[in-house]
Design an enzyme around this catalytic site. Structure first.
Site, PDB file in Angstrom:
ATOM      1  N   HIS A 197      49.351  -0.773   9.101  1.00 45.04           N
ATOM      2  CA  HIS A 197      48.990  -1.258   7.758  1.00 45.04           C
ATOM      3  C   HIS A 197      50.136  -1.119   6.754  1.00 45.04           C
ATOM      4  O   HIS A 197      50.128  -1.762   5.720  1.00 45.04           O
ATOM      5  CB  HIS A 197      47.698  -0.614   7.262  1.00 45.04           C
ATOM      6  N   LYS A 201      51.817  -3.760   3.212  1.00 45.31           N
ATOM      7  CA  LYS A 201      52.026  -3.335   1.819  1.00 45.31           C
ATOM      8  C   LYS A 201      53.116  -4.208   1.178  1.00 45.31           C
ATOM      9  O   LYS A 201      54.171  -4.443   1.774  1.00 45.31           O
ATOM     10  CB  LYS A 201      52.449  -1.854   1.760  1.00 45.31           C
ATOM     11  N   HIS A 259      54.345   4.004  11.145  1.00 48.02           N
ATOM     12  CA  HIS A 259      54.761   3.624   9.781  1.00 48.02           C
ATOM     13  C   HIS A 259      56.227   3.962   9.486  1.00 48.02           C
ATOM     14  O   HIS A 259      56.967   3.139   8.965  1.00 48.02           O
ATOM     15  CB  HIS A 259      53.900   4.334   8.738  1.00 48.02           C
TER      16      HIS A 259
HETATM   17  C1  BG6 Z   1      47.109   6.349   8.475  1.00 54.39           C
HETATM   18  C2  BG6 Z   1      47.092   7.752   9.003  1.00 54.39           C
HETATM   19  O1  BG6 Z   1      47.758   5.498   9.360  1.00 54.39           O
HETATM   20  O2  BG6 Z   1      47.770   6.304   7.222  1.00 54.39           O
HETATM   21  C3  BG6 Z   1      46.475   8.712   8.000  1.00 54.39           C
HETATM   22  O3  BG6 Z   1      46.365   7.804  10.214  1.00 54.39           O
HETATM   23  C4  BG6 Z   1      47.121   8.554   6.650  1.00 54.39           C
HETATM   24  O4  BG6 Z   1      46.572  10.052   8.455  1.00 54.39           O
HETATM   25  C5  BG6 Z   1      47.150   7.089   6.223  1.00 54.39           C
HETATM   26  O5  BG6 Z   1      46.366   9.320   5.710  1.00 54.39           O
HETATM   27  C6  BG6 Z   1      47.904   6.908   4.937  1.00 54.39           C
HETATM   28  O6  BG6 Z   1      47.852   5.585   4.518  1.00 54.39           O
HETATM   29  P1  BG6 Z   1      48.275   5.199   3.047  1.00 54.39           P
HETATM   30  O7  BG6 Z   1      48.193   3.719   3.012  1.00 54.39           O
HETATM   31  O8  BG6 Z   1      47.321   5.881   2.117  1.00 54.39           O
HETATM   32  O9  BG6 Z   1      49.667   5.722   2.853  1.00 54.39           O
END
Ligand code: BG6
Length: 505
Positions: A197, A201, A259
């Site tokens: 994801h 962004k 990520h």
């Molecule tokens: C997820 C993780 O992929 O990303 C989580 O599994 C984490 O542990 C989350 O809290 C954070 O996402 P964002 O978009 O809030 O940075």
């Protein structure tokens, strides 16, 4: 009237609106679906980006009917939506909401699903186009994928069929390969959408805009000018209700494998010949293939667990006291790693990655830290406050970009101190950024793959991380840090050894 740039008549771009289709959601009772996926679907509908012929089918082991399911989905959408609430939009969406109760290995339930999809095609006009969204633990993948196959649901004769896979994509290289093979046996590569994801962004996509739409940055984006790069993903939250998932995974597998390595790839890659999926993937893969681990992993990595401390002004328990966590757990909630990239552009420029739960505050940023000027024609005492120039891409929150450089302090002497020049999304654009999941779900429905990592990238990322995790797993102890701080002493020492220090975000 709400402004929608996609509808602006002066805007010649074609609106990106999904065609008739339905999404079948596996894991619809989970946290992710409730907090992110369902609100994103509502937001897309509210922005006019879903077609009237749209269906949403939940498949789960619950004794629900269509009505109960629709009510629960409405609650989730209302609680998590980014855009304003509209009963009209919801009612239109609710016409295509269906629920299929059953176990994932129950053939009757699958037959019921096939009939439901057919009915949606006929009554709701979903056109035989179906996306299967797997937001389920990997252990359930084999059953679900093979049932999709057995019941002919992956057959593209009557419309497109796509599968959407949420992480974790395995827990090491071997399991990732098995998973990729399993999916590849049923779905063609171009119909598989793996979600990271972070790539959805806006600020992550802006890394590409910043680098490749401007003349200013690219000439200095190399080892001649860059001293090192720091990628930080800090969270102030603990593990919440995800003990079962997290304790088996830890920080490195949870977010570095995906990520943070994706961020590294975008920062380090060469200019792609185009921004289509093939162009982007090729350049990202080249970077990942060139990543080298330090020889001495003890000196150049750090891992730790939070102990009791503070979050948001309140006392919080340590990781081992969290509900559902083994009190003897050695799982890391903080991880930091130095990586090098063996290319002409990046030789001698370390990339430092760090992430952790229960850190000082929530912030994700990429800081490109430049070398000091080779000569400073000033008195030594005038430049003691001058640090390295840095370009900081603020992924979240306070989305934007900061340039840090030295400026003269007003006065009668030539004293120089660091200042910031700032671009903030909120100050420059009136539109709020869509949530990552809005963009990614829309891309799935449009069959647009550039923002989805392919299996090679996933496997290359595991290849980088596996030796580190293996090295850590031999240890019988783990460092600690107090909740609300910036991580363990070992992480600070890791950079000090290289004559550098972490930025205080
Ligand atoms: C997820 C993780 O992929 O990303 C989580 O599994 C984490 O542990 C989350 O809290 C954070 O996402 P964002 O978009 O809030 O940075």
């Amino acid at each position: 009237m709400r402004s929608n740039p996609l509808r602006d008549p002066r805007d010649r771009r074609l609106p990106r609106i999904a065609g008739p289709c339905s999404i079948v959601m596996f894991g619809v009772t989970g946290d992710l679906a409730r907090k992110k996926l369902i609100p994103a679907i509502y937001d897309l509908a509210n922005r006019g980006l879903l077609p009237p012929g749209f269906g949403l089918v939940g498949f789960a082991r619950r004794d629900w009917g269509d009505g109960t399911f629709a009510t629960l989905m409405r609650e989730a959408a209302q609680a998590g939506a980014r855009t304003e609430w509209s009963d009209t939009v919801w009612e239109q969406l609710a016409q295509g909401i269906k629920f299929v109760p059953g176990q994932f290995d129950d053939d009757d339930a699958w037959r019921n699903l096939a009939t439901t999809l057919q009915e949606l095609d006929e009554q709701q006009g979903t056109g035989g186009n179906h996306a299967f969204y797997l937001s389920i633990p990997p252990a359930l993948f084999p059953t679900v994928i093979s049932k999709i196959d057995e019941h002919g649901l992956a057959d593209q004769a009557k419309g497109w069929r796509r599968v959407v896979v949420e992480k974790p994509f395995g827990h090491d290289l071997e399991s990732a390969k098995e998973l990729n093979q399993l999916i590849g046996n049923v779905f063609e590569p171009e119909t598989v959408f793996r979600i990271d994801h972070y790539l959805g962004k806006e600020t992550v996509q802006n890394i590409l805009a910043l680098r490749f739409a401007n003349q200013l940055f690219e000439p200095v984006w190399n080892s001649q000018y860059v001293d090192h790069v720091q990628i930080t993903m800090a969270e102030d939250i603990g593990i919440g209700s995800r003990a079962g998932y997290y304790d088996a995974i830890g920080a490195a597998r949870d977010v570095i494998q995906n990520h943070l390595l994706q961020l590294l790839a975008l920062v380090a890659m060469e200019e792609p010949i185009s921004f289509d999926a093939a162009g982007l993937r090729l350049e990202k893969q080249k970077v990942l293939r060139s990543v080298r681990l330090p020889e001495d992993l003890d000196r150049h990595t750090a891992r730790a667990q939070y102990v009791a401390g503070w979050a948001g002004g309140k006392p919080v328990v340590g990781y081992r006291e969290e509900e559902g966590i083994d009190p003897g757990s050695l799982t890391e909630t903080f991880a930091a790693i130095r990586l090098d990239i063996a290319t002409r552009r990046w030789a001698g420029v370390p990339f430092y990655l760090r992430t952790g739960k229960r850190l000082g505050r929530r912030v994700t940023e990429v800081a490109v830290v430049f070398k000091k000027a080779p000569h400073l024609p000033f008195e030594h005492h005038d430049v003691t406050e001058l640090g390295n120039n840095a370009l900081v891409m603020r992924i979240q929150p306070d989305e934007g970009v900061t340039m840090r450089f030295g400026a003269k302090v007003p006065g009668t002497t030539m004293e120089i101190r660091d200042v910031n020049m700032d671009f903030a999304y909120g100050g420059s654009f009136v539109e709020d950024s869509p949530e990552a999941y809005e963009r990614l779900i829309l891309d799935v429905l449009l069959g647009d793959p550039p923002l989805f990592p392919q299996h090679e990238e996933v496997e290359l990322s595991w290849q980088i991380l596996d030796p580190v995790i293996k090295h850590w797993s031999r240890k019988r102890t783990i460092d600690t840090y107090s909740a609300g701080t910036w991580g363990p002493q070992s992480a600070f020492e890791m950079l000090e050894r290289d004559g550098r220090s972490w930025r205080r975000p």
